[in-house]
Design an enzyme around this catalytic site. Structure first.
Site, PDB file in Angstrom:
ATOM      1  N   GLY A 195       2.600   2.446  10.779  1.00 58.70           N
ATOM      2  CA  GLY A 195       3.596   2.898  10.657  1.00 58.70           C
ATOM      3  C   GLY A 195       4.329   3.451  11.861  1.00 58.70           C
TER       4      GLY A 195
ATOM      5  CG  ASN B 168      -1.322   1.069   1.626  1.00 58.12           C
ATOM      6  OD1 ASN B 168      -2.003   2.405   0.755  1.00 58.12           O
ATOM      7  ND2 ASN B 168      -2.409   1.624   2.752  1.00 58.12           N
ATOM      8  CD1 TRP B 169       3.231   0.911  -2.743  1.00 56.59           C
ATOM      9  CD2 TRP B 169       2.996   1.838  -5.192  1.00 56.59           C
ATOM     10  NE1 TRP B 169       4.336   0.322  -4.028  1.00 56.59           N
ATOM     11  CE2 TRP B 169       3.636   1.045  -5.231  1.00 56.59           C
ATOM     12  CE3 TRP B 169       3.339   2.832  -6.057  1.00 56.59           C
ATOM     13  CZ2 TRP B 169       5.052   0.306  -6.237  1.00 56.59           C
ATOM     14  CZ3 TRP B 169       3.212   2.965  -6.820  1.00 56.59           C
ATOM     15  CH2 TRP B 169       4.774   0.866  -6.990  1.00 56.59           C
ATOM     16  CE  LYS B 170      -0.153   3.151   4.570  1.00 57.20           C
ATOM     17  NZ  LYS B 170      -0.228   3.493   5.857  1.00 57.20           N
TER      18      LYS B 170
ATOM     19  CD  GLU C  65      -2.676   5.410   6.814  1.00 56.01           C
ATOM     20  OE1 GLU C  65      -2.916   5.383   5.751  1.00 56.01           O
ATOM     21  OE2 GLU C  65      -1.714   4.637   8.047  1.00 56.01           O
TER      22      GLU C  65
ATOM     23  CG  HIS D 109      -5.892   2.069   5.453  1.00 53.92           C
ATOM     24  ND1 HIS D 109      -5.379   2.563   5.974  1.00 53.92           N
ATOM     25  CD2 HIS D 109      -4.663   0.569   5.557  1.00 53.92           C
ATOM     26  CE1 HIS D 109      -4.051   3.151   6.633  1.00 53.92           C
ATOM     27  NE2 HIS D 109      -3.512   1.018   6.030  1.00 53.92           N
TER      28      HIS D 109
ATOM     29  CD  GLU E  63      -3.474  -2.717   7.670  1.00 52.90           C
ATOM     30  OE1 GLU E  63      -2.236  -3.065   6.579  1.00 52.90           O
ATOM     31  OE2 GLU E  63      -4.562  -1.747   7.570  1.00 52.90           O
TER      32      GLU E  63
ATOM     33  CB  SER F   8       4.704  -2.025  11.888  1.00 54.02           C
ATOM     34  OG  SER F   8       4.740  -0.871  12.199  1.00 54.02           O
TER      35      SER F   8
ATOM     36  N   GLY G 224       2.735  -1.211   4.199  1.00 53.64           N
ATOM     37  CA  GLY G 224       3.181   0.191   4.223  1.00 53.64           C
ATOM     38  C   GLY G 224       4.643   0.554   3.611  1.00 53.64           C
ATOM     39  N   GLY G 225       5.382   1.645   4.609  1.00 51.58           N
ATOM     40  CA  GLY G 225       6.091   1.617   4.557  1.00 51.58           C
ATOM     41  C   GLY G 225       7.518   0.630   3.974  1.00 51.58           C
TER      42      GLY G 225
HETATM   43  P1  PGA Z   1       3.065   0.004   7.916  1.00 55.92           P
HETATM   44  O1  PGA Z   1       1.432   0.552   6.783  1.00 55.92           O
HETATM   45  O2  PGA Z   1       3.231  -1.230   7.310  1.00 55.92           O
HETATM   46  O3  PGA Z   1       3.942   1.096   7.487  1.00 55.92           O
HETATM   47  O4  PGA Z   1       2.675   0.740   9.354  1.00 55.92           O
HETATM   48  C1  PGA Z   1       0.410  -0.839   6.469  1.00 55.92           C
HETATM   49  C2  PGA Z   1      -0.446   0.120   6.248  1.00 55.92           C
HETATM   50  O5  PGA Z   1      -1.214   0.858   6.672  1.00 55.92           O
HETATM   51  O6  PGA Z   1      -1.013  -1.117   4.877  1.00 55.92           O
END
Ligand code: PGA
Length: 258
Positions: free
Chosen positions: A176, A12-14, A100, A98, A170, A215, A236-237
């Site tokens: 993050g 997930n590149w956000k 967010e 998600h 999640e 993470s 994500g990251g």
């Molecule tokens: P993260 O994000 O790996 O940066 O913790 C995961 C996600 O939001 O899907």
């Protein structure tokens, strides 16, 4: 049809990367295409890049998806994107619910549920995210929160095949933050989710893939991915660099080749 609970490593590149950087990252992920003999790889770029990235990956088995859709088919929804736009741009999956979206954009289970319905109807595979906050975990409410999110986000939904829906557990406190859930904490939540899915959808639900997200990095991926009810990772990251995302794919392959 997707083989039962085939491992899925999703990035997930956000809201990151310029177009050039996104193209370069997607191109470098092609190096891992051969891994798709054993597992699925999916990239979720920002919506404006979907067409470009899916064209680039046209001859690669790497799946491309969107980070969100609107529940309606079309209409006066300035700034939103529809399932059809994603599909006709080459997207095959969509991340929904998600944390967010839930926390920053105040999306409710009801709204998320409408999106899940639209996605399934459009044959766009939803990756439905659920997870508790740290306060909810500390208060011993994790399972209650997961149940509420599952009930609300899947209200009135029917599935016939496990491949129609992917779930992602999640924990909000692990996204993050660099604070990954322990493999035991993740497994416990996944087992609870799978049991709920079995009760709600029977066999099709029991065999849906449940990804862990929060993470995930190459050095903690093996502990997570070896758990009985964990079918992959939503990253994500670490998905923003081919070395770290590729590192997670390599860890997953090592487990599958054992
Ligand atoms: P993260 O994000 O790996 O940066 O913790 C995961 C996600 O939001 O899907």
């Amino acid at each position: 049809m997707i083989e039962q609970r085939r491992m899925l490593i999703a990035g997930n590149w956000k809201m990151n990367l310029s177009l050039d950087e996104a193209v370069e990252l997607a191109a470098s992920m092609m190096e891992y295409s051969s891994a798709t003999a054993k597992l699925d790889i999916a990239l979720f770029p920002p919506a404006v890049y979907i067409e470009r990235i899916s064209s680039l990956l046209e001859h690669s088995p790497i799946i491309v998806g969107a980070q969100n859709i609107h529940p309606e088919e079309a209409g006066a929804f300035t700034g939103e994107i529809s399932s059809k736009m994603v599909l006709t741009s080459g997207g095959q999956m969509v991340i929904l619910g998600h944390s967010e979206r839930r926390h920053i954009f105040a999306e409710t289970d009801e709204f998320i549920c409408a999106k899940v319905k639209r996605a399934i109807l459009s044959e766009l595979t939803p990756v439905l995210c659920i997870g508790e906050t740290i306060d909810q975990r500390d208060a011993g409410e994790t399972n209650r929160v997961l149940k509420r999110q599952l009930e609300g986000s899947l209200d009135g939904i029917t599935i016939e095949f496990p491949g129609e829906l992917v779930l992602a557990y999640e924990p909000v406190w692990a996204i993050g933050t660099g604070r990954v859930a322990t493999p035991e904490q993740a497994q416990e939540a996944h087992a609870f989710i799978r049991e709920w899915m079995d009760g709600r959808f029977g066999r099709a639900g029991r065999d849906c893939r449940i990804l862990y997200g929060g993470s995930v990095k190459p050095d903690n991926a093996a502990g997570i991915l070896t758990q009985a009810d964990i079918d992959g990772a939503l990253v994500g990251g670490a998905s923003l660099k081919s070395l770290s995302f590729g590192g997670i794919i390599i860890e997953a392959l090592k487990i599958l080749e054992r």
